[in-house]
Design a protein around this motif. Structure first.
Motif: not given
Ligand code: HEM
Length: 120
Positions: A7-14, A90-102
């Motif tokens: 869910d924190r990754l944005g579900g299926a779309d995320g 990890m760059k992709a995770i950052k570019d998606h603006g996800l939390s530090e915990e995620t």
């Protein structure tokens, strides 16, 4: 928001969007780009990676691909290549603006797979 990593990754779309970014990053990364350019059906591989991330983060469905050891056997993946894949993800995770915990959760999962992927 639920605690579930999926869910924190944005579900299926995320997850789909993150994997798209990861693939784009790999194709632009000189350390590993030829590995990915040489894949016969990159869309099919990306779909397996989506499943892998989905199930691995607690999402629905099943992973229909091969195990990490089976998949990467005979590739002789180096530590440098492994780090390049982790960096791109990890760059992709950052570019998606996800939390530090995620960010930390994904990093820990990727790192835990190192022994199944490097120098096999
Ligand atoms: C934690 C890091 C990694 C994860 C989670 C991962 C995950 C995956 C997954 C799920 C597949 C699809 C398996 C299937 O189609 O059955 C795959 C395929 C592939 N991976 Fe990785 N991988 C990682 C690291 C790497 C590295 C470091 C390289 C080399 C630079 C690499 C190169 C490939 C290639 C070339 C394929 C396509 C194999 C084929 O279809 O013949 N992977 N990976």
């Amino acid at each position: 928001m639920s605690d579930l990593l999926f869910d924190r990754l944005g579900g299926a779309d995320g997850v789909t969007s993150i994997v798209k970014s990861v693939v784009a990053n790999h194709l632009a990364n000189p350390t590993i780009k030829t590995r990915y350019e040489n894949i016969e059906d990159l869309d099919a591989t990306a779909q397996k990676v989506v499943e892998f991330f989905t199930v691995g983060s607690g999402g629905p469905g099943e992973y229909t691909g091969r195990s990490m050891e089976e998949t990467h056997k005979g590739m002789n993946v180096s530590e440098e290549e492994f780090l390049a894949v982790v960096d791109d993800t990890m760059k992709a995770i950052k570019d998606h603006g996800l939390s530090e915990e995620t960010y930390k959760d994904v990093l820990a999962i990727l790192y835990s797979l190192k022994g199944e992927i490097v120098r096999k």
